[in-house]
Write a protein that holds these residues in place. Structure first.
Motif, PDB file in Angstrom:
ATOM      1  N   GLN A  42       0.855  -1.190   0.000  1.00  6.05           N
ATOM      2  CA  GLN A  42       0.000   0.000   0.000  1.00  6.05           C
ATOM      3  C   GLN A  42       0.888   1.236   0.000  1.00  6.05           C
ATOM      4  O   GLN A  42       1.913   1.285   0.686  1.00  6.05           O
ATOM      5  N   VAL A  44       1.667   5.675  -0.583  1.00  3.85           N
ATOM      6  CA  VAL A  44       1.342   7.102  -0.626  1.00  3.85           C
ATOM      7  C   VAL A  44       2.308   7.747  -1.600  1.00  3.85           C
ATOM      8  O   VAL A  44       3.511   7.475  -1.571  1.00  3.85           O
ATOM      9  N   TYR A  46       3.745  11.364  -3.330  1.00  2.00           N
ATOM     10  CA  TYR A  46       3.881  12.816  -3.360  1.00  2.00           C
ATOM     11  C   TYR A  46       4.609  13.166  -4.657  1.00  2.00           C
ATOM     12  O   TYR A  46       5.787  12.844  -4.821  1.00  2.00           O
ATOM     13  N   SER A  65      -7.766   0.733  -4.893  1.00  2.00           N
ATOM     14  CA  SER A  65      -7.873   0.886  -3.436  1.00  2.00           C
ATOM     15  C   SER A  65      -6.972  -0.090  -2.690  1.00  2.00           C
ATOM     16  O   SER A  65      -6.694   0.101  -1.503  1.00  2.00           O
ATOM     17  N   LEU A  69      -3.156   4.620  -1.098  1.00  2.00           N
ATOM     18  CA  LEU A  69      -3.762   5.165   0.110  1.00  2.00           C
ATOM     19  C   LEU A  69      -4.024   6.657  -0.040  1.00  2.00           C
ATOM     20  O   LEU A  69      -5.018   7.182   0.446  1.00  2.00           O
ATOM     21  N   GLU A  70      -3.101   7.316  -0.739  1.00  3.24           N
ATOM     22  CA  GLU A  70      -3.205   8.763  -0.888  1.00  3.24           C
ATOM     23  C   GLU A  70      -2.242   9.186  -1.994  1.00  3.24           C
ATOM     24  O   GLU A  70      -1.150   8.645  -2.129  1.00  3.24           O
ATOM     25  N   VAL A  72      -0.817  12.949  -3.487  1.00  2.00           N
ATOM     26  CA  VAL A  72      -0.831  14.388  -3.242  1.00  2.00           C
ATOM     27  C   VAL A  72       0.101  15.071  -4.231  1.00  2.00           C
ATOM     28  O   VAL A  72       1.207  14.591  -4.489  1.00  2.00           O
ATOM     29  N   ARG A 107       3.532   8.536   6.228  1.00  2.00           N
ATOM     30  CA  ARG A 107       2.096   8.737   6.044  1.00  2.00           C
ATOM     31  C   ARG A 107       1.415   7.412   5.701  1.00  2.00           C
ATOM     32  O   ARG A 107       0.335   7.108   6.210  1.00  2.00           O
ATOM     33  N   LEU A 111      -1.789   5.222   7.471  1.00  2.00           N
ATOM     34  CA  LEU A 111      -3.041   4.978   6.748  1.00  2.00           C
ATOM     35  C   LEU A 111      -3.243   3.521   6.354  1.00  2.00           C
ATOM     36  O   LEU A 111      -4.351   3.126   5.992  1.00  2.00           O
TER      37      LEU A 111
END
Length: 406
Positions: A42, A44, A46, A65, A69-70, A72, A107, A111
């Motif tokens: 999983q 994240v 940036y 999904s 997770l995110e 940005v 992060r 999450l």
């Protein structure tokens, strides 16, 4: 956000984005994305000033999904400064990409589903714009997992590609890096010329080095997922019993079992803070010795670096913390907040905003057995505290240490 060694040409976000039009996904890219989604990792992400197609590719294939997770895009300088918590020496550099990957990794830890491998991805670049640029066209990519840091810099040939083409090259390179970090096998066709040689650096970390990073505050926690119950793998909410566990005993086990039964669906785990509020931090060898206890009984343990509950609430949002009545008494006592009732209320309401709850088991307090109902919980906090009914185990790690002469 361009940051060139040879000079900087300012551009607006609109100018940079106009040429980054979505492109159709190739069969090879689709297969790779499907394989990434099939891995347990999983992540994240940036990303700044390039590799824009990666997010579109990852999100447009079913199973996103499982992986994302995110994502940005801190595009403006102020956004980057807030992300990094400082003004970097260079917004576009290998070091900045590495810092972004580490932030993304931490992060992702917060999450992710309990026990899942996590990945932090950082990307920053200075690419072609609608106006001539004085400096190089560069890409900086970085990935961070529990045991590996990888950083790569690529200087593109100026004038060879337009912005959209450079963005596509960056997107393919970053997707390859994500696949490698997810341990997805594949054949990658390079779009780089012979002169565009990536400058790569890789560091692998041992368990001891990872724990040192945790003690020093570089990473926020490490999970040892010793539990093997299949139904727990899909649980998102953690049921956490914090403590020193020196030693782990039957009372701890029964308390977590009772709390888990009360909560229903949740991932039960123990948590030890390597950093103490009033003692020196645990050494790596001490941490590993305590972890062995949980491996023997097949129970997951998390090693963190936060001794205070309001910080634990930030690390593990939405979690239920399992505590004894003695700990509950301290949590609502203004004495432990510099004698300030309002400060106590403010801190605990902050915990409440993260979705934190406290499951309270009966415990001896100054020689008297107490349960949650014996305490006057402030009205604003009452729904945070839940009693574990009919639970009593009068075992103490301190007493056990005394008995064995430790």
């Amino acid at each position: 956000m361009d940051d060139d060694d040879g000079g900087r040409q300012e551009t607006t976000m609109e100018e940079d984005c106009m040429s980054a039009r979505p492109s159709m996904m190739s069969a090879r890219t689709r297969t790779l994305v499907e394989a990434i989604h099939s891995s347990p990792t999983q992540s994240v992400l940036y990303l700044v000033c390039g590799a824009s197609q990666v997010v579109a590719w990852l999100l447009s294939i079913p199973g996103a999904s499982n992986t994302v997770l995110e994502a940005v895009v801190p595009y403006s300088r102020m956004s980057m400064i807030q992300l990094l918590g400082k003004i970097p020496n260079q917004f576009c550099s290998a070091h900045t990409a590495e810092e972004m990957a580490l932030l993304a990794y931490n992060r992702a830890l917060k999450l992710s589903s309990p026990g899942s491998p996590v990945l932090g991805v950082g990307f920053t670049a200075t690419l072609a714009t609608s106006r001539p640029k004085l400096g190089d066209h560069r890409l900086h990519l970085s990935t961070r997992t529990s045991d590996r840091l990888w950083v790569s810099t690529v200087t593109l040939s100026k004038g060879l590609r337009n912005r959209e083409e450079e963005d596509m090259v960056a997107s393919h390179l970053l997707l390859k890096a994500i696949a490698n970090s997810c341990k997805v096998p594949g054949t990658f066709v390079s779009e780089l010329t012979e002169s565009e040689v990536p400058d790569e650096c890789e560091m692998n970390f041992s368990e001891d080095e990872e724990l040192e990073q945790l003690i020093n505050g570089q990473i926020c926690f490490k999970v040892y997922p010793f539990s093997s119950e299949p139904h727990m793998l899909t649980a998102e909410r953690k049921i956490i019993l914090p403590g020193s566990f020196d030693p782990l005993h039957e009372g701890h086990m029964k308390l977590l079992e009772a709390a888990t039964s009360l909560c229903g669906n949740g991932y039960p785990c123990f948590e030890i803070s390597a950093v103490n509020a009033d003692k020196p931090p645990l050494s790596v060898s001490e941490i590993k010795d305590r972890v062995k206890q949980f491996e023997k009984v097949g129970k997951t343990v998390i090693i963190s670096n936060q001794p205070f509950f309001y910080k634990k609430a930030e690390l593990f949002p939405g979690s239920a913390f399992v505590i004894g009545a003695d700990t509950a008494a301290r949590l609502i006592n203004p004495k432990y907040y510099d004698g300030d009732y309002k400060k106590m209320l403010e801190i605990l309401l902050g915990c409440k905003k993260t979705g934190t709850t406290f499951l309270v088991g009966g415990r001896n307090v100054h020689g008297v057995f107490k349960v949650l109902e014996d305490f006057d919980i402030p009205e604003e906090l009452r729904d945070m505290f839940i009693s574990i009914p009919e639970f009593r185990v009068d075992l103490s790690s301190t007493e056990i240490r005394k008995q064995v002469g430790k």
